[in-house]
Design a protein around this motif. Structure first.
Motif, mmCIF file in Angstrom:
data_model
loop_
_atom_site.group_PDB
_atom_site.id
_atom_site.type_symbol
_atom_site.label_atom_id
_atom_site.label_comp_id
_atom_site.label_asym_id
_atom_site.label_seq_id
_atom_site.Cartn_x
_atom_site.Cartn_y
_atom_site.Cartn_z
ATOM 1 N N LEU A 198 -24.000 -3.709 4.238
ATOM 2 C CA LEU A 198 -22.971 -2.774 4.663
ATOM 3 C C LEU A 198 -21.757 -3.447 5.305
ATOM 4 N N PRO A 199 -21.931 -4.540 6.077
ATOM 5 C CA PRO A 199 -20.733 -5.203 6.585
ATOM 6 C C PRO A 199 -19.765 -5.650 5.483
ATOM 7 N N VAL A 200 -20.279 -5.927 4.296
ATOM 8 C CA VAL A 200 -19.410 -6.308 3.185
ATOM 9 C C VAL A 200 -18.521 -5.130 2.794
ATOM 10 N N LEU A 201 -19.128 -3.953 2.697
ATOM 11 C CA LEU A 201 -18.357 -2.754 2.355
ATOM 12 C C LEU A 201 -17.301 -2.464 3.407
ATOM 13 N N TRP A 202 -17.720 -2.458 4.684
ATOM 14 C CA TRP A 202 -16.762 -2.130 5.753
ATOM 15 C C TRP A 202 -15.661 -3.185 5.837
ATOM 16 N N ALA A 203 -16.012 -4.443 5.656
ATOM 17 C CA ALA A 203 -15.000 -5.501 5.738
ATOM 18 C C ALA A 203 -13.968 -5.357 4.618
ATOM 19 N N LYS A 204 -14.431 -5.105 3.407
ATOM 20 C CA LYS A 204 -13.498 -4.946 2.291
ATOM 21 C C LYS A 204 -12.601 -3.726 2.498
ATOM 22 N N ALA A 205 -13.191 -2.622 2.961
ATOM 23 C CA ALA A 205 -12.409 -1.408 3.175
ATOM 24 C C ALA A 205 -11.384 -1.597 4.291
ATOM 25 N N ILE A 206 -11.810 -2.191 5.402
ATOM 26 C CA ILE A 206 -10.894 -2.404 6.532
ATOM 27 C C ILE A 206 -9.765 -3.353 6.135
ATOM 28 N N LEU A 207 -10.130 -4.461 5.498
ATOM 29 C CA LEU A 207 -9.135 -5.468 5.161
ATOM 30 C C LEU A 207 -8.121 -4.936 4.154
ATOM 31 N N PHE A 208 -8.604 -4.401 3.056
ATOM 32 C CA PHE A 208 -7.675 -3.938 2.022
ATOM 33 C C PHE A 208 -6.879 -2.729 2.496
ATOM 34 N N GLY A 209 -7.528 -1.852 3.268
ATOM 35 C CA GLY A 209 -6.803 -0.707 3.813
ATOM 36 C C GLY A 209 -5.703 -1.144 4.763
ATOM 37 N N LEU A 210 -5.989 -2.132 5.613
ATOM 38 C CA LEU A 210 -4.998 -2.593 6.579
ATOM 39 C C LEU A 210 -3.834 -3.297 5.885
ATOM 40 N N VAL A 211 -4.135 -4.149 4.910
ATOM 41 C CA VAL A 211 -3.069 -4.830 4.161
ATOM 42 C C VAL A 211 -2.184 -3.807 3.446
ATOM 43 N N THR A 212 -2.817 -2.815 2.824
ATOM 44 C CA THR A 212 -2.053 -1.779 2.130
ATOM 45 C C THR A 212 -1.189 -0.992 3.101
ATOM 46 N N LEU A 213 -1.761 -0.606 4.239
ATOM 47 C CA LEU A 213 -1.015 0.184 5.218
ATOM 48 C C LEU A 213 0.231 -0.560 5.694
#
Length: 278
Positions: A125-140
């Protein structure tokens, strides 16, 4: 006759590890995912296309509209939306953002690299959360900057026909554009984990965002009135669209519905990631 003599116990050096293995934490997984994202040239090319689409559409649209203003029909002038014109590139940017979100996950499944990723982070699960947080933050960050640049550049290109950031709803539309694209990125991440196929994930994402509204438009009016406002793209658009159709959800209500779709996709991704082999 040779005699083998045992070495004294003091001569045997026991193996001592140099350091204990570092525990897997979300911060370390985030660092690993950042290396993956920034080391792939395709990631920055695709993100660059999203930024360019947002900015160029606003500026070019402003230039062309300003040049054609004298020939514009009176009805079009009366309904002219300078804010919407400057942010029209969002429709193109969401294609690039959505594709990159899916590729960020499905690319690892396609190459088999996901096995190494999950072996390094066995709790998964940390892989999922890390990918979501990272890509979401870069996009934002990138898309909020792009939205402001597109608005300012578009209004400058419109000249006397433009507006300012203090106009009613203008700031909400600008900020809302970046927020909308961030949720698109999270939808892409969720669908990438659920479907695990680049083609399938992209088809599902575009089907949800673009095809469903088209299908609904040929259905009876009662469907369009009762279902249309709750479709993902329609609900999300309520935040940045300053001239919505009748029956559209309130801006932040619609955005909350849109976020709900992304949450469902990420929860489904978490369940599948936990239960299905890589």
């Amino acid at each position: 006759m040779s005699v083998t003599q045992a070495l004294p116990s003091s001569a045997v050096t026991p193996f001592v590890p140099l350091a204990d293995p570092a525990p897997v934490t979300l911060r370390r997984v985030l660092s690993s995912e950042w290396v993956k994202l920034r080391s792939l040239r395709s990631s920055w090319i695709t993100m660059g296309l999203a930024v360019a689409a947002m900015v160029m559409a606003g500026v070019v649209g402003g230039i062309l509209t300003n040049q054609d203003w004298a020939h514009m029909r009176p009805g079009r002038r009366a309904n002219f939306d300078p804010v919407g014109l400057s942010l029209a590139g969002l429709n193109f940017s969401q294609l690039a953002i959505g594709v990159l979100g899916v590729l960020f996950i499905s690319g690892e499944y396609g190459t088999g690299m996901i096995r190494s990723t999950l072996a390094a982070a066995p709790r998964r699960l940390p892989v999922l959360w890390a990918k979501a947080i990272l890509f979401g933050l870069v996009t934002l960050i990138l898309m909020e900057i792009s939205a402001f640049v597109a608005f300012l550049g578009g209004q400058a290109a419109l000249g006397s026909h433009g507006t300012t950031m203090t106009a009613p709803g203008a700031l909400r539309a600008i900020v809302g554009s970046g927020l909308y694209l961030t949720v698109v990125a999270l939808l892409g991440i969720g669908l990438g984990f659920v479907i695990r196929s680049t083609a399938g994930g992209i088809a599902a994402l575009f089907g949800v965002l673009l095809v469903l509204p088209g299908i609904l438009s040929i259905l009876p009016d009662s469907w369009q009135t009762n279902v249309g406002p709750y479709l993902p793209s329609n609900a999300g658009a309520a935040l940045y669209d300053l001239h919505p159709d009748p029956g559209t959800l309130a801006p932040w209500t619609g955005f909350a519905v849109f976020v709900g779709y992304a949450v469902v996709a990420l929860v489904a991704a978490a369940i599948i990631l936990e239960r299905r082999d890589a």
